[in-house]
Each structure stands twice: as structure tokens, then as C-alpha cells.
Enzyme design. Structure first.
Site, short mmCIF file in Angstrom:
data_model
loop_
_atom_site.label_atom_id
_atom_site.label_comp_id
_atom_site.label_asym_id
_atom_site.label_seq_id
_atom_site.Cartn_x
_atom_site.Cartn_y
_atom_site.Cartn_z
CG ASP A 1 -2.09 0.94 1.08
OD1 ASP A 1 -2.37 1.39 -0.05
OD2 ASP A 1 -2.71 1.27 2.11
CD GLU B 1 -13.32 -5.16 -1.37
OE1 GLU B 1 -12.13 -5.55 -1.40
OE2 GLU B 1 -14.28 -5.93 -1.21
CG ASN B 2 -7.87 -2.14 -5.20
OD1 ASN B 2 -6.96 -2.94 -5.01
ND2 ASN B 2 -8.13 -1.18 -4.33
#
Ligand code: IPE
Ligand code: IPE
Ligand code: MG
Length: 249
Positions: free
Chosen positions: A29, A76-77
Site C-alpha cells: 500500500d 474493492e479496487n
């Protein structure tokens, strides 16, 4: 411990080879923030992140950590701007095509976990090619979570098991932890001992929900493109200072 030693091929002397994690999972991330800090488009962060992953993979090999799983794209991306999603899909495809030869030379066995069927067909082609070509390699087991969601993984396992029960091939009583695991994308891969998340967020963002049940979690503020061997060394050192109790005393 000098930096020279840390970045070298040898395991830093204050790490214990025997107590290294057998499987490291990583939430890569902070690419966007890395780019923003430099006034660059987010995509540049993703691009740099690829180099970081390549070096971490080599480091795991050098230090004899047998398995690495990296979170590349979550279910979710898809909610990101279309331009970014498209860029990432193209990046994955390009990197896979470019790196396959080296992965063969370095004896890497690559596999993918996630709902791969909805990925762009040209990316699926590269994914299948890389998995097939490297399946007999005996070096590091490198797993890339692509369109991966822990909840989705558990649901698809339940659906497959339910069909088996419906067909009379399985009874509800036969469903236990070890059977259930066989229906997960990660079937056959040991659970991660260590989860590393870069860029400071204290969450697992739907990553390996089942498999991380007893993983040690290490969070660093370092943004993913800046995560290097020295940062990895720090994570391993922290891991070796943990006491893993698995619910016992
Ligand atoms: C992680 O970096 C890469 C992917 C999720 C593909 P981010 O893109 O989430 O970076 P930040 O969190 O916005 O900095
Ligand atoms: C997790 O990062 C997913 C990947 C690294 C692929 P995100 O940036 O998507 O997670 P959130 O949104 O901060 O939870
Ligand atoms: Mg993020």
C-alpha cells in the site's frame, strides 16, 4: 549491523535462519501517496511498486523464505477511477510478459489467487501462461492476489461445497477446517506467518481473511515504493521478537 550487510545477499547476522517465516504476505500500500508526495501521477507510484516487489521476491529467495504472497488488486479496487484500473490491468500484463523469462531462470513458481475469470482476457492469457510455464519450478512460491477478496473467496468455497452436498458427494458432517481449505484459492499453500502492510494503515482490507487467522502483523509507515531490503530486515527482526502463542499460554 551495517547497511552494506543488510542489503547484501546474505541473511543479516542477527536474524535466525531457523525462525524465519515460511510464508510472508504483503499488502503493498501507498503507491498513490508516494507519487503524490513527488507531484507525480498515481500511476508512477504503481510502476515503481513493481520494482519494489521484484526486489522483495529476490530478497526472499536470497534469505531462503520459501513463499511470498502479494496483494496486487482487491475486489474493492474496481471502485477506483477507470483510468487507474485500466492502467493497473495493463501494467500487470506487461510485467508478466516481460518477467516470465527471468522467473524461469530464477526458478520462481508463480500462481494467482482471486476471481481471475473476470479479468481482461489478454491478462488471463499471461496469467495462465506464467502459471503453466513455472508450475514445475522448485524455487520460491510466489502468489499474486489479483481481483482477490477474502469474503468472495469464502463465498465461492461455500458455493462449491454446497453443490457437492446437493449432488450427494459430500455430507454436511464432512465439512471441517481442512476440507474447507481445499476449496479456497490458496489450497496447498501454507498459511502466512507474517503479514506486512506498508504505509501505516492498520487494517487487512479483505486480504486472506481465513489464512491470516494467526499471522503476526507488522505495519510500517514506509510507502510501498520505498520498501527495501532494510525495511524487510526490520520486519523480520520484529517478527522474531514476537511470541506466537496460538491461543495457548
Ligand atoms: C496500493 O497503493 C496499490 C493498489 C491498491 C493497487 P495505493 O494505490 O492504494 O496507494 P495509496 O493508498 O492511494 O497511497
Ligand atoms: C489494499 O490497499 C489493496 C491492495 C494493496 C491491492 P487499498 O489501498 O485498496 O486499501 P484501503 O482502501 O486503504 O483499505
Ligand atoms: Mg491504498
Amino acid at each position: 549491523m551495517t547497511l552494506k550487510l543488510i542489503v547484501s545477499k546474505d541473511l543479516p547476522t542477527d536474524l535466525d535462519q531457523i525462525r524465519l517465516p515460511k510464508h510472508v504476505a504483503i499488502i503493498m500500500d501507498g503507491n498513490g501517496r508516494w507519487a503524490k508526495l513527488r507531484g507525480l501521477p498515481r500511476m508512477m507510484g504503481h510502476q515503481r511498486g513493481v520494482d519494489t516487489l521484484k526486489d522483495l521476491l529476490r530478497c526472499c529467495r536470497d534469505w531462503r523464505i520459501p513463499a511470498l504472497t502479494a496483494y496486487a488488486f482487491s475486489t474493492e479496487n474496481w471502485g477506483r477511477p477507470l483510468e487507474e484500473v485500466k492502467f493497473l490491468m495493463t501494467l500487470f500484463e506487461r510485467v508478466l510478459r516481460r518477467e516470465l523469462r527471468e522467473m524461469m531462470e530464477e526458478n520462481v513458481r508463480i500462481s494467482f489467487v482471486g476471481n481471475l475469470e473476470v479479468l481482461p482476457p489478454s491478462l488471463q492469457l499471461e496469467i495462465n501462461r506464467s502459471m503453466n510455464d513455472t508450475q514445475d519450478n522448485t524455487g520460491i512460491q510466489f502468489t499474486v492476489a489479483t481481483n482477490y477478496g477474502g469474503r468472495q473467496e469464502i463465498i465461492q468455497a461455500c458455493q462449491t461445497i454446497a453443490i457437492q452436498v446437493q449432488k450427494g458427494l459430500l455430507t454436511p458432517e464432512e465439512i471441517n477446517e481442512s476440507l474447507f481449505e481445499r476449496y479456497l484459492y490458496t489450497s496447498g499453500i501454507t498459511h502466512p506467518d507474517l503479514l506486512i502492510r506498508t504505509s501505516g494503515e492498520m487494517r487487512i482490507s479483505n486480504f486472506l481473511l481465513w489464512q491470516l487467522a494467526y499471522a503476526e502483523i507488522y505495519v510500517t509507515q514506509t510507502l510501498w515504493p520505498d520498501f527495501n531490503r532494510e525495511e524487510f530486515y526490520k520486519a523480520l527482526l520484529a517478527y522474531q521478537q514476537r511470541e506466537r502463542r496460538f491461543g495457548k499460554v
